[in-house]
Design a protein around this motif. Structure first.
Motif, PDB file in Angstrom:
ATOM      1  N   THR A 195       0.837  -1.206   0.000  1.00 59.12           N
ATOM      2  CA  THR A 195       0.000   0.000   0.000  1.00 59.12           C
ATOM      3  C   THR A 195       0.875   1.261   0.000  1.00 59.12           C
ATOM      4  OG1 THR A 195      -0.160  -0.135   2.407  1.00 59.12           O
ATOM      5  CG2 THR A 195      -1.987  -1.045   1.165  1.00 59.12           C
TER       6      THR A 195
ATOM      7  N   PRO B 168       1.572   6.061  -2.516  1.00 58.91           N
ATOM      8  CA  PRO B 168       1.978   7.466  -2.370  1.00 58.91           C
ATOM      9  C   PRO B 168       3.436   7.696  -2.759  1.00 58.91           C
ATOM     10  CG  PRO B 168       1.464   6.468  -0.212  1.00 58.91           C
ATOM     11  CD  PRO B 168       1.041   5.495  -1.258  1.00 58.91           C
TER      12      PRO B 168
ATOM     13  N   LEU C 205      -3.091   4.084 -11.724  1.00 57.89           N
ATOM     14  CA  LEU C 205      -3.094   3.358 -10.444  1.00 57.89           C
ATOM     15  C   LEU C 205      -4.502   2.884 -10.088  1.00 57.89           C
ATOM     16  CD1 LEU C 205      -0.530   5.508  -8.451  1.00 57.89           C
ATOM     17  CD2 LEU C 205      -0.410   3.023  -8.802  1.00 57.89           C
ATOM     18  N   SER C 206      -5.512   3.690 -10.426  1.00 60.53           N
ATOM     19  CA  SER C 206      -6.892   3.284 -10.116  1.00 60.53           C
ATOM     20  C   SER C 206      -7.270   2.036 -10.905  1.00 60.53           C
ATOM     21  CB  SER C 206      -7.867   4.423 -10.415  1.00 60.53           C
ATOM     22  OG  SER C 206      -8.095   4.533 -11.809  1.00 60.53           O
TER      23      SER C 206
ATOM     24  N   TYR D  53      -3.600  -0.886  -9.773  1.00 57.94           N
ATOM     25  CA  TYR D  53      -3.100  -1.190  -8.433  1.00 57.94           C
ATOM     26  C   TYR D  53      -3.702  -2.518  -7.976  1.00 57.94           C
ATOM     27  CZ  TYR D  53      -2.436  -1.448  -3.471  1.00 57.94           C
ATOM     28  OH  TYR D  53      -2.107  -1.923  -2.219  1.00 57.94           O
TER      29      TYR D  53
ATOM     30  N   PRO E 226      -2.549  -5.646  -5.083  1.00 58.90           N
ATOM     31  CA  PRO E 226      -1.543  -6.141  -4.133  1.00 58.90           C
ATOM     32  C   PRO E 226      -0.943  -7.493  -4.534  1.00 58.90           C
ATOM     33  CG  PRO E 226      -3.732  -6.077  -3.127  1.00 58.90           C
ATOM     34  CD  PRO E 226      -3.860  -5.434  -4.468  1.00 58.90           C
TER      35      PRO E 226
ATOM     36  N   LEU F 140      -3.320  10.425  -0.188  1.00 62.74           N
ATOM     37  CA  LEU F 140      -3.376   8.970  -0.383  1.00 62.74           C
ATOM     38  C   LEU F 140      -2.850   8.213   0.836  1.00 62.74           C
ATOM     39  CD1 LEU F 140      -2.550   8.532  -4.133  1.00 62.74           C
ATOM     40  CD2 LEU F 140      -4.540   7.638  -2.916  1.00 62.74           C
ATOM     41  N   LYS F 141      -1.824   8.774   1.467  1.00 61.87           N
ATOM     42  CA  LYS F 141      -1.311   8.173   2.707  1.00 61.87           C
ATOM     43  C   LYS F 141      -2.420   8.080   3.749  1.00 61.87           C
ATOM     44  CE  LYS F 141       3.577   8.623   3.482  1.00 61.87           C
ATOM     45  NZ  LYS F 141       4.681   9.377   4.031  1.00 61.87           N
TER      46      LYS F 141
ATOM     47  N   ILE G 274      -5.001   5.414   2.838  1.00 65.26           N
ATOM     48  CA  ILE G 274      -4.495   4.073   3.152  1.00 65.26           C
ATOM     49  C   ILE G 274      -4.596   3.833   4.653  1.00 65.26           C
ATOM     50  CG2 ILE G 274      -2.391   2.661   3.208  1.00 65.26           C
ATOM     51  CD1 ILE G 274      -1.650   4.125   0.494  1.00 65.26           C
TER      52      ILE G 274
ATOM     53  N   LYS H 259      -7.044   0.959   6.421  1.00 67.15           N
ATOM     54  CA  LYS H 259      -6.524  -0.069   7.334  1.00 67.15           C
ATOM     55  C   LYS H 259      -7.157   0.024   8.715  1.00 67.15           C
ATOM     56  CE  LYS H 259      -2.182  -0.899   4.949  1.00 67.15           C
ATOM     57  NZ  LYS H 259      -0.712  -0.761   4.928  1.00 67.15           N
TER      58      LYS H 259
ATOM     59  N   GLN I  28      -9.631  -2.776   1.152  1.00 68.26           N
ATOM     60  CA  GLN I  28      -8.545  -1.790   1.212  1.00 68.26           C
ATOM     61  C   GLN I  28      -8.114  -1.395  -0.212  1.00 68.26           C
ATOM     62  OE1 GLN I  28      -5.346  -3.479   3.547  1.00 68.26           O
ATOM     63  NE2 GLN I  28      -6.493  -3.408   5.462  1.00 68.26           N
ATOM     64  N   THR I  29      -7.956  -2.415  -1.052  1.00 70.68           N
ATOM     65  CA  THR I  29      -7.551  -2.165  -2.436  1.00 70.68           C
ATOM     66  C   THR I  29      -8.593  -1.314  -3.160  1.00 70.68           C
ATOM     67  OG1 THR I  29      -6.322  -4.219  -2.527  1.00 70.68           O
ATOM     68  CG2 THR I  29      -6.997  -3.298  -4.641  1.00 70.68           C
TER      69      THR I  29
ATOM     70  N   ILE J 292      -8.269   2.284  -2.093  1.00 70.23           N
ATOM     71  CA  ILE J 292      -7.103   2.952  -2.704  1.00 70.23           C
ATOM     72  C   ILE J 292      -7.392   3.279  -4.172  1.00 70.23           C
ATOM     73  CG2 ILE J 292      -4.678   2.613  -3.398  1.00 70.23           C
ATOM     74  CD1 ILE J 292      -4.417   0.892  -0.777  1.00 70.23           C
ATOM     75  N   ARG J 293      -7.973   2.302  -4.863  1.00 73.75           N
ATOM     76  CA  ARG J 293      -8.294   2.537  -6.285  1.00 73.75           C
ATOM     77  C   ARG J 293      -9.320   3.649  -6.457  1.00 73.75           C
ATOM     78  NH1 ARG J 293      -9.130  -3.102  -9.523  1.00 73.75           N
ATOM     79  NH2 ARG J 293      -6.962  -3.780  -9.570  1.00 73.75           N
TER      80      ARG J 293
END
Lengths: 293, 293
Positions: free
Chosen positions: A5, A9, A40-41, A44, A46, B12-13, B16, B20, B29-30, B33-34
């Motif tokens: 994750t 950033p 990234l959208s 991304y 994991p 973004l930090k 994330i 979490k 979570q993914t 972020i997306r």
């Protein structure tokens, strides 16, 4: 290494850094940032290798900026600064009981010349100021004895380089590798196309690497680290024939850690916690780590 | 404040961090972020207020996480830690020549309890360890004399609160404001809905703010700082009638710095360079800055 994750950033920080290196045009900078976010959208994941994702994002951003090499000037500066440190390094090697270990540490310190990310230098000149301090730290993870044994019997060694700047020290590393085992055939690999501040054919030609290695290859394409889906056949053969793979820097770790190639030695500075955690090494240390099985 | 390039990785930090906090489900979570990246790819615009963009991104992420309040537990912990520091703070006020200034500094230190961004604490407990050190730093930007003059003659003061934790100190701040000028009518404003670790009506009710203020209002909606496009009429009136606006924290600065409301005093810790630069104040200092025209 699978993308973490925290890589998201960090990657964006690098994109912003390179957009500003490339242009003062705010609209272009904005387009680059938006493009990176869009990519990234979409990609991304994991379960995907961090290097693969970073390659795709950088590619889109370079296209958006219409710039084949945003780091061009920075790379020249990095090589100049590294060259100015050569006398200091040669003196260290000369008085060392173990010149190979000494140059390995110097070459790892050179790996701090990386830009646009935390834990690395922000300006090539920084290396000049911190060299001695970082040198006195020595190795925070030390598989040098293991690596030395492997080098002793290796007939073919392949070394994947990383950034400009450190490439200057890598030439001395190759020279010392040859001195240590004159029977070894040394292949050096640089990036196939300019990507971030990594060394390309131009750099190793200018530095006359022919003097110290037996073969110079490239990764053949635009990729953070190595793109194993588009390996030039010659490089693929060289990797398979090698008795030992040496990887400089984090990007090569990100790519090679997804493969089973062994034995492999990573020489790097742990500049981010994602890689430090993945390698089970402390953050912000000079490290030699060997994976043998 | 217009959004800066560096706000993108920082936001973004935080996303994330909150994903979490909200869930251990990697897929969720993914998705969060997306979603944030997608939103940024569409709305990132250097001509737009950072708070407006952050509000939209957080909204989409909260919806994706299906979580109305990812910071719920952290907010409780923050208030508890702050409460445990109250005796220390009351002792400082008691022995102070200028109790109002003392509590203002304490309340700014409370502003360090912010999470998921650099320059702030990572854990509410951290504040306990660093309180004395940060208190001894005093003010890195000191418009307290100006603010005192404004407070002396203010008939109506409106205070926009920021995070949980610091809200505990803000109650003491309100008490001291009233002591300093018993004729002033004090309105306190909290967020209309839970957003990041900011204080809401629930917090000020639990802390019994009625004891120290004349009026409690909310921003009426889900917004980083204040959304001036959906101000509740009562709040709009209160802002316009106020002789002085006091804003705690960075989010309120991000929102109010785009308006012409004057006089306005910002009490905050400069936790990021974007805001430090915008306010022309050093990074990582306790600051009181008054804008009067």
């Amino acid at each position: 290494m699978k993308i973490q994750t925290e890589c998201v950033p960090c990657l964006l920080k690098r994109i912003i850094f390179e957009a500003k290196l490339s242009t003062d045009d705010k609209t272009l900078q904005t387009n680059a940032i938006r493009t990176a976010c869009k990519m990234l959208s979409e990609i991304y994941d994991p379960n995907e290798c961090s290097a693969v994702i970073a390659t795709k994002v950088h590619k889109m951003v370079y296209d958006t900026l219409n710039d084949e090499d945003p780091y061009a000037e920075l790379k020249i500066d990095s090589n100049l600064i590294a060259k100015s440190l050569l006398p200091k390094m040669e003196a260290l090697i000369k008085k060392s009981d173990d010149p190979l270990k000494t140059i390995m540490i110097c070459s790892i310190i050179g790996n701090m010349m990386d830009f646009g990310i935390e834990g690395a230098s922000t300006d090539p000149k920084m290396l000049k100021d911190i060299f001695e301090k970082i040198y006195s730290d020595g190795l925070g993870y030390d598989d040098y004895p293991k690596l030395k044994k492997l080098l002793k019997k290796a007939k073919r060694v392949i070394l994947f380089t990383d950034n400009c700047g450190e490439i200057v020290f890598d030439k001395v590393l190759c020279r010392e590798l040859k001195k240590f085992n004159p029977n070894s055939f040394i292949t050096i690999v640089v990036r196939g196309k300019p990507i971030i501040s990594d060394a390309t054919l131009k750099d190793v030609q200018e530095l006359n690497f022919k003097e110290v290695v037996d073969e110079i290859l490239t990764t053949g394409c635009f990729a953070i680290g190595v793109d194993f889906n588009s390996l030039p056949p010659k490089l693929e053969r060289a990797i398979k024939r090698a008795d030992l793979i040496i990887c400089k820097g984090m990007a090569n770790y990100e790519a090679f850690s997804e493969t089973k190639y062994r034995p492999i030695a990573y020489l790097l500075r742990t500049k981010c916690s994602a890689i430090a955690n993945s390698m089970e090494i402390s953050l912000d240390v000079n490290a030699i780590k060997v994976y043998n099985n």
